[in-house]
Design a protein around this motif. Structure first.
Motif, PDB file in Angstrom:
ATOM      1  N   ARG A 172       0.836  -1.212   0.000  1.00 55.64           N
ATOM      2  CA  ARG A 172       0.000   0.000   0.000  1.00 55.64           C
ATOM      3  C   ARG A 172       0.864   1.253   0.000  1.00 55.64           C
ATOM      4  N   LEU A 173       1.891   1.237   0.811  1.00 55.96           N
ATOM      5  CA  LEU A 173       2.779   2.409   0.886  1.00 55.96           C
ATOM      6  C   LEU A 173       3.539   2.612  -0.421  1.00 55.96           C
ATOM      7  N   ASP A 174       3.994   1.527  -1.041  1.00 59.08           N
ATOM      8  CA  ASP A 174       4.698   1.648  -2.317  1.00 59.08           C
ATOM      9  C   ASP A 174       3.797   2.276  -3.380  1.00 59.08           C
ATOM     10  N   ALA A 175       2.516   1.895  -3.373  1.00 59.96           N
ATOM     11  CA  ALA A 175       1.573   2.488  -4.323  1.00 59.96           C
ATOM     12  C   ALA A 175       1.416   3.982  -4.054  1.00 59.96           C
ATOM     13  N   ALA A 176       1.299   4.353  -2.783  1.00 59.80           N
ATOM     14  CA  ALA A 176       1.180   5.768  -2.432  1.00 59.80           C
ATOM     15  C   ALA A 176       2.417   6.543  -2.852  1.00 59.80           C
ATOM     16  N   ILE A 177       3.570   5.958  -2.659  1.00 57.08           N
ATOM     17  CA  ILE A 177       4.820   6.613  -3.058  1.00 57.08           C
ATOM     18  C   ILE A 177       4.835   6.878  -4.565  1.00 57.08           C
ATOM     19  N   GLU A 178       4.404   5.903  -5.338  1.00 60.01           N
ATOM     20  CA  GLU A 178       4.365   6.084  -6.795  1.00 60.01           C
ATOM     21  C   GLU A 178       3.388   7.180  -7.192  1.00 60.01           C
ATOM     22  N   LEU A 179       2.278   7.268  -6.492  1.00 58.70           N
ATOM     23  CA  LEU A 179       1.299   8.324  -6.793  1.00 58.70           C
ATOM     24  C   LEU A 179       1.864   9.709  -6.490  1.00 58.70           C
ATOM     25  N   VAL A 180       2.618   9.813  -5.402  1.00 61.67           N
ATOM     26  CA  VAL A 180       3.256  11.088  -5.064  1.00 61.67           C
ATOM     27  C   VAL A 180       4.298  11.445  -6.125  1.00 61.67           C
ATOM     28  N   ARG A 181       5.126  10.474  -6.487  1.00 59.14           N
ATOM     29  CA  ARG A 181       6.186  10.723  -7.467  1.00 59.14           C
ATOM     30  C   ARG A 181       5.604  11.139  -8.825  1.00 59.14           C
ATOM     31  N   ALA A 182       4.458  10.556  -9.172  1.00 59.90           N
ATOM     32  CA  ALA A 182       3.824  10.859 -10.460  1.00 59.90           C
ATOM     33  C   ALA A 182       3.049  12.170 -10.427  1.00 59.90           C
ATOM     34  N   GLN A 241      -5.009  -3.812  -1.127  1.00 63.87           N
ATOM     35  CA  GLN A 241      -4.987  -5.004  -1.965  1.00 63.87           C
ATOM     36  C   GLN A 241      -6.376  -5.316  -2.534  1.00 63.87           C
ATOM     37  N   THR A 242      -6.388  -6.107  -3.606  1.00 65.09           N
ATOM     38  CA  THR A 242      -7.607  -6.375  -4.362  1.00 65.09           C
ATOM     39  C   THR A 242      -8.722  -6.944  -3.502  1.00 65.09           C
ATOM     40  N   ALA A 256      -3.191  -2.205  -4.900  1.00 68.04           N
ATOM     41  CA  ALA A 256      -1.805  -2.246  -4.438  1.00 68.04           C
ATOM     42  C   ALA A 256      -1.268  -3.670  -4.546  1.00 68.04           C
ATOM     43  N   GLY A 257       0.048  -3.782  -4.646  1.00 71.99           N
ATOM     44  CA  GLY A 257       0.677  -5.092  -4.697  1.00 71.99           C
ATOM     45  C   GLY A 257       0.838  -5.684  -3.305  1.00 71.99           C
TER      46      GLY A 257
END
Length: 216
Positions: free
Chosen positions: A65-75, A142-143, A165-166
């Motif tokens: 979940r955190l990795d997904a949030a990080i990607e959203l911030v970076r994007a 997650q799904t 999220a993965g």
């Protein structure tokens, strides 16, 4: 033929059908509001629900979940991150673990809002609105958990999109979480959608999110 096995079979079949119907009612509230990370729309904030930690570190689901949030911030798709969980959880302080992980991955601390009383998904959704002033957001999880998270956020009044999220875990862990989701969590959410309650902990409004958005 003994009647007892037949009765038990019919009862089991009825219970399975009832659980499937309950799950479908929760999932229906999330239709067309769940996307993959690459398809996530822009939103002011992403909500990250808490999960288990170990030795102060996020475990697999929470890390996903955190990795997904990080990607959203970076994007540049979100301006702030709301981490919501149990600061006194059985496995440890979820909030502290989430903040440390985000900061270690270059998310500025001043863009992170914390809610230490998101004791379950329902409370995370209600407190996001009532305490943090969230009106539009993404939620990452997650799904198996995402339909419930989206449904409860919608019920709380958030214009929400769920982002998958993965989180690769052992088969036994996946099965255990699926059983818990369908046997316990979705029936609980079904009732919460129809009979809203107050969050277990109520605190004064927090203006931190509004301050972040005013700057960004």
């Amino acid at each position: 033929m003994p009647k007892c096995p037949i009765v038990l079979t019919v009862a089991a079949g009825g219970a399975v059908s009832a659980l499937a119907w309950v799950s479908s009612q929760v999932t229906a509230q999330a239709d067309d509001r769940m996307v993959d990370l690459t398809d996530a729309p822009a939103a002011p904030v992403v909500i990250v629900p808490g999960a288990r930690v170990r030795a102060g570190l996020p475990m697999t689901y929470l890390r996903g979940r955190l990795d997904a949030a990080i990607e959203l911030v970076r994007a540049g798709r979100v301006q702030a991150v709301l981490v919501s969980g149990d600061a006194a959880g059985r496995s440890g302080d979820e909030i502290a673990a989430m903040v440390r992980y985000l900061v270690a991955h270059d998310v500025a601390r001043e863009r992170i809002v914390t809610d230490p009383y998101g004791l379950d998904t329902y409370d995370t959704a209600r407190r996001a609105v009532e305490t943090c002033g969230v009106r539009q957001a993404l939620v990452v999880t997650q799904t198996f958990h995402l339909p419930r998270a989206v449904a409860l956020c919608r019920r709380a009044g958030i214009d929400i999109t769920g982002v998958r999220a993965g989180g690769n875990v052992r088969v036994s862990t996946r099965v255990r979480n699926l059983l818990r989701e369908f046997l316990l969590s979705r029936p609980k959410a079904f009732l919460e959608l129809r009979f809203p309650r107050d969050p277990l902990v109520s605190t004064p409004p927090d203006d931190r999110l509004a301050e972040i958005l005013a700057v960004h």
